[in-house]
Design an enzyme around this catalytic site. Structure first.
Site, PDB file in Angstrom:
ATOM      1  N   ASP A 270       0.818  -1.208   0.000  1.00 29.01           N
ATOM      2  CA  ASP A 270       0.000   0.000   0.000  1.00 29.01           C
ATOM      3  C   ASP A 270       0.855   1.263   0.000  1.00 29.01           C
ATOM      4  O   ASP A 270       0.525   2.243  -0.658  1.00 29.01           O
ATOM      5  CB  ASP A 270      -0.909  -0.015   1.246  1.00 29.01           C
ATOM      6  CG  ASP A 270      -1.906   1.131   1.243  1.00 29.01           C
ATOM      7  OD1 ASP A 270      -2.541   1.351   0.200  1.00 29.01           O
ATOM      8  OD2 ASP A 270      -2.043   1.817   2.275  1.00 29.01           O
ATOM      9  N   HIS A 275       4.671   5.145  -2.794  1.00 28.65           N
ATOM     10  CA  HIS A 275       5.029   6.431  -2.198  1.00 28.65           C
ATOM     11  C   HIS A 275       6.420   6.442  -1.546  1.00 28.65           C
ATOM     12  O   HIS A 275       7.196   7.364  -1.752  1.00 28.65           O
ATOM     13  CB  HIS A 275       4.007   6.827  -1.135  1.00 28.65           C
ATOM     14  CG  HIS A 275       2.579   6.687  -1.585  1.00 28.65           C
ATOM     15  ND1 HIS A 275       2.156   7.034  -2.849  1.00 28.65           N
ATOM     16  CD2 HIS A 275       1.472   6.247  -0.928  1.00 28.65           C
ATOM     17  CE1 HIS A 275       0.849   6.812  -2.939  1.00 28.65           C
ATOM     18  NE2 HIS A 275       0.417   6.335  -1.807  1.00 28.65           N
TER      19      HIS A 275
HETATM   20  C1  BG6 Z   1      -2.804   5.881  -0.253  1.00 30.74           C
HETATM   21  C2  BG6 Z   1      -2.919   4.622   0.563  1.00 30.74           C
HETATM   22  O1  BG6 Z   1      -2.100   5.644  -1.421  1.00 30.74           O
HETATM   23  O2  BG6 Z   1      -2.125   6.866   0.512  1.00 30.74           O
HETATM   24  C3  BG6 Z   1      -3.651   4.892   1.849  1.00 30.74           C
HETATM   25  O3  BG6 Z   1      -3.642   3.651  -0.188  1.00 30.74           O
HETATM   26  C4  BG6 Z   1      -2.971   6.002   2.603  1.00 30.74           C
HETATM   27  O4  BG6 Z   1      -3.715   3.729   2.658  1.00 30.74           O
HETATM   28  C5  BG6 Z   1      -2.793   7.214   1.705  1.00 30.74           C
HETATM   29  O5  BG6 Z   1      -3.808   6.339   3.698  1.00 30.74           O
HETATM   30  C6  BG6 Z   1      -1.962   8.280   2.398  1.00 30.74           C
HETATM   31  O6  BG6 Z   1      -1.958   9.430   1.621  1.00 30.74           O
HETATM   32  P1  BG6 Z   1      -1.828  10.856   2.283  1.00 30.74           P
HETATM   33  O7  BG6 Z   1      -1.780  11.809   1.147  1.00 30.74           O
HETATM   34  O8  BG6 Z   1      -3.004  11.041   3.180  1.00 30.74           O
HETATM   35  O9  BG6 Z   1      -0.547  10.811   3.090  1.00 30.74           O
END
Ligand code: BG6
Length: 517
Positions: A270, A275
């Site tokens: 995930d 990321h």
């Molecule tokens: C998403 C994930 O890609 O990014 C989620 O699937 C996560 O689980 C989210 O909560 C976090 O993104 P941000 O922008 O809120 O840090």
């Protein structure tokens, strides 16, 4: 004052030829975005969670900022039977709370087409609807297909688009066709390769935009600017001066209503495959020779290729996995992961991971990168911390018996959109002693203009055909290649791999994370 890329290039040429240019680049020089071409945006999964939570509000917000093309149509496509008016009502609900003064005009750009994701006829029908719309609103016949559907439908939908001739940029239709794909891009290397292969049967790589919304965050984009637009940091940005790099993406939210997806993915798929790897590559990459999508993405791929592969047995030493138990977040009691609706009560899915990574190249040899991400931690916080090495000789330590802290550079991504540099100074006063102080820069300081949310930026870049903030096929596959042995060690075989450790919701994760450091 703003200058276009061409003007800046002309200026650079003039400087190279040793002549004086009449263009003085102001300190805030930015590239000007030209007018946006007309297009039709087709959202598959138009009644789903992503559309309602993200895409609808972001498209409307772009509209309010006059950042959509003058001539645009947005077509929702999903299984449900619905009229245009009913679809507009749904989207209206999704933008409740926003400035509705221009809603009526925006609503007139919205259309709905019911599609069956197993029916070629349905896609032929979609094709005729889009041709009619081209006549009305999209003279350039440009189209974006946005996959806001479950990943299991990606390949089939790409096949149906291809079979209906909707993926082709024909001379007769003359417009461009782009495909936006949401993560996850496969669930391992094999499925990622298969997905890429299917997409490439119908779309060329330059037509495909694989979204990673982290890349479109302002402060994440800024990492590249900060590193390569300043001459003073880059000479220190290597193994000679950097002791360790820590990248943290902590969340206070739990799995919410996504248990079905999360049970299959866990934190490694995930957050890490996408990321965290992007954040790592931005810190570790070499300077690209130009600020262009493929120059930047080439450098990222070189980082992915340099990552030291962990064997399943190494995983025990370099990976800590955790799962949250019940606890308290923001003063409220919250259930443990296994008690969340839709989660297997014996689930072994990790909701937390800390991984020690090494980048085996000349610049980074021996410098550990600690990547940590987890759900239901003490607070929502994303940051990159660079700890520099200690002063090589401390003339103060013997004299004052003080331990001197390392210099630390913190690139705050969220919620602190700040850059801090900590260093030592003399404490004022008669006694000779040191103190650690912090120099702060607030990212929004002295800026009052509009700011784009990550999804707004991604949608705009796709309309403009800029791939800079999107994953390229080779990057996706390299990222999976790195992660696979870790997944193999961790999944379903906790006797071989790192054991799952439990942590109370609202804390900073398993205690044993410290064992990595
Ligand atoms: C998403 C994930 O890609 O990014 C989620 O699937 C996560 O689980 C989210 O909560 C976090 O993104 P941000 O922008 O809120 O840090």
């Amino acid at each position: 004052m703003e200058y276009s890329r061409e003007e800046i290039d002309r200026h650079i040429d003039t400087v190279i030829k040793g002549q004086t240019s009449d263009l003085r680049i102001p300190p805030e020089a930015c590239l000007v975005d030209g007018p946006l071409e007309s297009c039709t945006i087709v959202i598959f999964g138009a009644t789903g969670d992503l559309t309602m939570r993200k895409l609808a509000p972001e498209l409307y917000s772009l509209y309010l900022k006059d950042a959509l093309p003058d001539s645009v149509a947005i077509v929702g496509a999903a299984r449900a039977e619905m009229s245009h008016a009913q679809f507009r009502e749904r989207i209206r609900d999704a933008v409740t709370g926003m400035d509705l003064s221009r809603w009526d005009r925006f609503a007139s750009l919205l259309y709905y087409q019911s599609v069956r994701f197993d029916s070629p006829a349905s896609f032929t029908q979609l094709s005729s609807t889009l041709s009619e719309l081209d006549n009305e609103r999209n003279p350039l016949c440009n189209r974006i297909f946005y996959f806001a559907i479950p990943p299991s439908l990606y390949e089939g939908t790409a096949e149906l688009l291809g079979a209906a001739g909707l993926s082709q940029e024909t001379e007769e239709r003359n417009g461009w066709v782009r495909l936006v794909v949401e993560k996850p891009f496969g669930r391992d290397l094999k499925t990622a390769i298969s997905l890429n292969r299917t997409l490439h049967k119908h779309f060329k790589e330059r037509q495909i935009f694989r979204i990673d919304h982290y890349l479109a965050k302002e402060t994440v984009q800024n990492v590249l600017m900060f590193r390569f637009a300043n001459a003073i940091f880059e000479p220190l940005w290597n193994r000679m001066f950097v002791d360790r790099v820590t990248i943290t993406a902590a969340e206070s939210l739990g799995v919410e209503n996504r248990a079905r997806y999360y049970e299959e993915s866990g934190v490694l798929r995930d957050m890490f495959q996408n990321h965290m790897m992007q954040l790592l590559s931005l810190v570790a990459m070499e300077p690209p020779s130009r600020m262009e999508a493929d120059y930047v993405r080439d450098e990222k791929c070189k980082v992915f290729r340099s990552l030291r592969l962990l064997s399943p047995s190494d995983a025990t030493r370099h990976v800590v996995l955790g799962q949250y138990l019940a606890g308290t977040v923001d003063g409220k009691s919250v259930p443990g992961y296994r008690q969340e609706p839709g989660v297997n009560p014996d689930s072994l899915t990790p909701t937390f991971a800390a991984v020690r990574v090494f980048v085996d190249n000349w610049r980074w040899q021996g410098v550990p990168f600690y990547l940590t991400s987890g759900k239901r931690l003490a607070k929502k916080m994303t940051e990159i911390v660079i700890d520099f090495k200690k002063a090589p000789h401390s003339m103060f330590r013997g004299l004052l018996g003080e331990s001197i802290g390392q210099n630390r550079l913190t690139l705050g991504i969220y919620p602190d959109e700040k850059i801090h540099l900590s260093f030592q100074t003399k404490n004022p006063g008669a006694k000779v002693c040191l103190r650690s102080v912090r120099m702060d820069f607030d990212y929004r300081q002295d800026y009052t203009g509009p700011v784009l949310d990550a999804y707004e930026k991604a949608i705009m870049d796709c309309i403009q055909g800029d791939h800079m903030l999107f994953w390229r096929q080779d990057g996706v596959e390299l990222s999976w290649s790195f992660l696979e042995p870790i997944l193999e060690a961790c999944e379903d075989c906790f006797d071989k791999g790192p054991e799952l450790q439990f942590y109370a919701a609202g804390t900073w994760g398993p205690q044993d994370e410290d064992a990595l450091t």
